[in-house]
Design a protein around this motif. Structure first.
Motif, short mmCIF file in Angstrom:
data_model
loop_
_atom_site.label_atom_id
_atom_site.label_comp_id
_atom_site.label_asym_id
_atom_site.label_seq_id
_atom_site.Cartn_x
_atom_site.Cartn_y
_atom_site.Cartn_z
N ALA A 52 0.79 -1.23 -0.13
CA ALA A 52 0.06 0.07 0.14
C ALA A 52 0.78 1.35 0.06
N PHE A 53 2.25 1.03 -0.14
CA PHE A 53 3.30 2.28 -0.01
C PHE A 53 3.42 2.72 -1.48
N HIS A 54 2.75 3.85 -2.01
CA HIS A 54 2.94 4.09 -3.16
C HIS A 54 4.02 5.12 -3.38
N THR A 55 5.02 4.99 -2.73
CA THR A 55 6.43 5.89 -2.94
C THR A 55 7.70 4.86 -3.17
N TYR A 56 8.20 5.35 -4.34
CA TYR A 56 9.53 4.46 -4.65
C TYR A 56 10.50 4.99 -3.64
N LEU A 57 11.07 4.25 -2.89
CA LEU A 57 12.05 4.74 -1.83
C LEU A 57 13.26 3.57 -2.01
N GLY A 58 14.63 4.12 -1.74
CA GLY A 58 15.73 3.29 -1.66
C GLY A 58 16.81 3.83 -1.92
N SER A 59 18.03 3.15 -1.53
CA SER A 59 19.50 3.39 -2.02
C SER A 59 19.72 4.97 -1.98
N GLY A 91 18.13 -0.30 1.24
CA GLY A 91 19.36 0.26 0.66
C GLY A 91 19.71 1.47 1.02
N THR A 92 18.89 2.33 1.81
CA THR A 92 19.09 3.52 2.27
C THR A 92 20.06 3.38 3.45
N ARG A 93 20.82 4.40 3.50
CA ARG A 93 21.87 4.53 4.96
C ARG A 93 22.19 5.94 5.08
N ALA A 94 22.45 5.98 6.53
CA ALA A 94 22.62 7.31 7.11
C ALA A 94 24.11 7.26 7.30
N MET A 95 24.87 8.21 7.03
CA MET A 95 26.41 8.39 7.18
C MET A 95 26.82 9.57 7.96
#
Length: 882
Positions: free
Chosen positions: A801-808, A839-843
């Motif tokens: 149901a999540f209609h937002t492309y997120l990632g990396s 794939g998302t990361r915080a640095m």
């Protein structure tokens, strides 16, 4: 002293309230406009989280990038760019508290480059005719009309072209003063206008030369002004045939003079708040203009109706949200518009949120603010300009009658049509065209009744015996039709100047964006094909420079300079029939190319202005332009008609120097149109528009992000941009705004955030933010601020149901600590545990240097663009471009 970062943080807390009420306080707005994002208060005084040298380094990088975009840029224009970037400043510039690169000792000669030669049109082949005066030019153009209409157009002995062969009209060096607009038509197809000699100067102007003036010095107290005893004010008799509006503009020694005004300011170079009354003012309520006739045209495949359950559709902004139907109100409050119709005069959409078209009808007791009053004629010819609250646009009125001598009330007459969103009150304001206010150098007043010109000369002795008076609103018009277009007209290397102000000329509202616009310009093109406008200089024009209106195909506007304009540089305004843009094959500008232009210092009078603007237009390409120093957005898309636009490889900075709630780029999409761009058949869904490989700096008050995709903006791919101080805005409905492979350095969208977005109603309308690098200044800053568009219940939906492309995405932030807001605030670790942003990361950004940030930014600027969906799982073939 409060540093700017702290000031910004306190200011953005007002952002949500601002959008609803339409106003920052003047104090906050003045502070916001007086500083660039994150600039330091003193040399060496760091702003939290920002490398101390970053403000200077992006400017050096921008200058170098300009060479990549425009290697042909002249030395003179390189110097203008160098100064706009403040690279060589060693003292206070009056705007910032210190020069940003003062410790670098950057010399222009060390960074300038040798320009690459640019084509000037001199190699075109055809029948050549040379003219030396306006009379000769008109004679040649008239003779072409005769040949075109002749049944036997074979008169080669006269030197005229036949059929589609080219006629080249060479204008000898000099000034060509037009007493009436130069009108071209289909008979002037395949004509070239250019200087007769490469490199020579040919100026076309409507400025009438008044010579032999006899000046007499005037005591300013004789007309009520309060000026020093040394005031160098003179008066001269002038002719009585200066047109119905009299002398609305003046040039002295080739410079723009200022109509006598209060408070004083030089509109060419002074910016808000200089020259405005900011005191609390009581505005008279809007007039009741009667009801409008409201028309609603539902469109079956418009947002939000495709593959969306009824239960998931948005409920705000009326029955059809922002885009489900084309809507227009006719007459009523729109009666002052030309034509008298607008989205803003019907009750739904954004209009239903309190923005129905209206303006105040005057100012109560204006006399209390005017220290040089009462005016001898009651300010009968006075013009009042005010900012709409929130600084979205400026509004101008003349007075319907003199100021009331008892109440001091000023009642508005003609005007009020320069912007769309309705309002009951104005914000800061000034008055002009009042003799008693002639008290500052370079001001003038034309006493039309007595045929006298007053001028405060900024020099020694009397003013020169010659002055120039711009007379025309349009210098050259080119008009054809769909069936008989003007084809292949080429215009090279002319200088255009001497256009009179147009801000009180009839205006319309081109579409459902915020703009009001006059359908006129110094160069006005309507009904053309394959127009080429190249190498021209548009300077000190008091309205728009170039307008493509109605049917135009494949126009190219290339390598021109636009400088010190009263309004916008390039505007496109197409036609539709109740939202249907397919009638007669599409009477809009399409396939326009705007490339390699140099645009700066615009919006001298009309603050809602841009270097490039379009409404009801499709498939424009805007590339390799240098746009800077404007009061609002430098690029504005007023609606989503047709789509297929390509904004790529441009440099934009120093936008929003006087307005707020905007970005360097701005778009709206409040209602749909039928167009045949996406599939070749009529559809309410536009083709993708691509915003890519741009270097954009969202400084000054560009607080709406790198790309301000405002109300209803839809179908945008924002890829491979290097955005300084701007994040991504996609949270005012609309759909299909997808950001990938960008670098957002110290991102901001009404506060520190990488993305201010929404989770959409269905997969068909999905938004996106992936493969981006976002740098945040402080620990705890916002990575994502997401709202659930519909249904409202629930804060963490399932992935299905999540209609937002997120990632990396990679977020650089102190201590690798950032937050996500979705109903409630949660830390990045908790957010990533949901599996919605793989794939998302915080640095940690503590060791990140300016050089590394710039390296990342230029890495994306030179990279190809990816597909509209991560991994290429798209409904259409993947898009891969540079």
């Amino acid at each position: 002293m409060m540093n700017f970062f702290t000031l910004w943080a306190t200011t953005v807390s007002l952002a949500s309230a601002h959008y609803k009420t339409g106003a920052y306080s003047s104090e906050h707005l003045v502070r916001l406009l007086a500083r660039g994002h994150f600039m330091q208060d003193a040399p060496g005084m760091p702003v939290e989280g920002i490398p101390v040298d970053f403000e200077c380094e992006w400017r050096i990088a921008a200058f170098g990038h300009a060479k990549t975009l425009q290697p042909h840029l002249s030395i003179e224009r390189q110097r203008v760019l160098f100064e706009a970037l403040e690279l060589g400043s060693v003292g206070s510039d009056g705007k910032h508290l210190h020069p940003v690169c003062s410790d670098r000792s950057i010399a222009f000669e060390d960074v300038a480059w040798e320009p690459v030669p640019s084509y000037d049109g001199s190699l075109e082949q055809g029948t050549y005719l040379e003219v030396h005066s306006v009379t000769e030019l008109l004679r040649v153009l008239d003779s072409l009309s005769v040949v075109s209409e002749s049944e036997d157009s074979t008169n080669l002995d006269s030197g005229l072209r036949t059929g589609s062969s080219r006629t080249i009209i060479g204008l000898a060096p000099g000034v060509y003063r037009l007493s009436e607009t130069l009108a071209l038509g289909p008979e002037h197809s395949h004509v070239t206008l250019r200087p007769s000699q490469p490199g020579s100067e040919v100026t076309i102007t409507s400025a009438r030369l008044l010579s032999g003036l006899h000046w007499t010095k005037v005591d300013t107290s004789s007309y009520g002004a309060v000026a020093s005893n040394e005031a160098n004010v003179y008066v001269a008799d002038v002719p009585d045939n200066l047109g119905a509006l009299g002398m609305t503009a003046l040039r002295v020694n080739e410079k723009r003079a200022t109509r006598a005004r209060f408070p004083n300011a030089n509109p060419e170079y002074d910016q808000f708040p200089v020259g405005y009354v900011a005191s609390k003012t009581e505005w008279l309520p809007p007039k009741d203009m009667g009801p409008s006739v409201d028309v609603t045209v539902p469109m079956a495949d418009a947002y939000p109706f495709v593959d969306t359950p009824a239960s998931a559709r948005p409920t705000g902004y009326g029955k059809y949200a922002f885009a489900g139907a084309y809507r227009v109100g006719i007459n009523g409050s729109c009666s002052i518009l030309t034509p008298p119709a607008s989205y803003w005069c019907q009750p739904d959409g954004r209009t239903g949120d309190g923005y129905h078209f209206r303006t105040p009808s005057g100012v109560r007791n204006i006399s209390q603010f005017l220290p040089h009053g009462p005016y001898r004629d009651g300010g009968r010819d006075m013009v009042l300009t005010y900012w709409r609250p929130g600084h979205w646009f400026s509004i101008m009125f003349n007075l319907s009658r003199p100021i009331d001598s008892t109440t001091g009330d000023a009642i508005f007459g003609i005007g009020g049509f320069q912007g769309a969103d309705g309002h009951d009150e104005g914000a800061e304001w000034f008055v002009e065209n009042v003799l008693e206010e002639l008290d500052s150098p370079n001001e003038f007043f034309h006493d039309e009744a007595r045929n006298k010109l007053y001028f405060y000369f900024n020099g020694t002795g009397a003013p020169p015996p010659e002055v120039e008076v711009p007379m025309l609103t349009e210098l050259i018009t080119v008009r054809g039709t769909v069936d008989a277009p003007v084809q292949g007209l080429h215009i090279f290397n002319l200088t255009l100047e001497g256009q009179r102000p147009t801000y009180l000329e009839p205006h319309g509202i081109p579409s459902a964006g915020d703009w009001g616009l006059e359908r006129m310009a110094a160069f006005h093109f309507e009904g053309t094909e394959d127009l080429l406008l190249q190498g021209c200089i548009f300077q000190r024009l008091d309205g728009n420079a170039v307008l493509l209106a109605g049917y135009n195909r494949r126009a190219v506007i290339r390598r021109n300079e636009f400088v010190l304009l009263g309004a916008s540089a390039v505007a496109l305004w197409g036609d539709d029939q109740l939202g249907d843009g397919t009638v007669r094959g599409g009477e809009q500008p399409r396939e326009t190319v705007v490339e390699d232009n140099f645009c700066h210092e615009i919006g001298i009078y009309q603050k809602q202005s841009s270097c490039y603007f379009h409404a009801v237009s499709a498939q424009s390409t805007i590339r390799r332009n240098l746009f800077f120093n404007g009061p609002r957005a430098l690029v504005n898309f007023n609606d989503g008609f047709g789509g297929g636009h390509d904004l790529g490889h441009n440099l934009l900075f120093n936008s929003c120097r006087e307005g707020s709630d905007h970005g360097a780029f701005n778009s709206w999409g409040r209602q749909p149109y039928l167009a045949d761009i996406r599939t070749g058949s009529p559809s309410a869904e536009p083709a993708w528009s691509r915003l890519h490989n741009n270097f954009i700096v969202a400084n000054y008050a560009a607080n709406g992000g790198c790309f301000d995709n405002d109300d209803g903006s839809s179908w945008y791919l924002e890829q491979n941009n290097f955005c300084v101080y701007g994040g991504m805005k996609s949270d005012f409905e609309g759909s299909n705004k997808r950001s990938s492979n960008n670098v957002h350095a110290f991102a901001n969208v009404y506060g520190d955030a990488c993305l201010a977005g929404i989770n959409q109603v269905s997969e068909h309308y999905a938004e996106g933010y992936w493969n981006n690098t976002c740098i945040l200044a402080k620990a705890g800053d916002t990575y994502l601020s997401l709202s659930q568009l519909s249904p409202k219940e629930g804060t963490v939906p399932s992935k299905a149901a999540f209609h937002t492309y997120l990632g990396s995405n990679t977020i650089f932030v102190p201590n690798a600590s950032c937050t996500v807001t979705w109903g409630s605030s949660q830390n990045i670790t908790e957010w990533l545990s949901y599996g919605l942003d793989d794939g998302t990361r915080a640095m940690d950004s503590s060791s990140l240097t300016s050089a590394q940030i710039l390296q990342m930014g230029f890495g994306v600027l030179t990279a190809p663009n990816g597909p509209p969906i991560p991994g290429g799982l798209d409904e259409a073939p993947a898009l891969m471009f540079v």
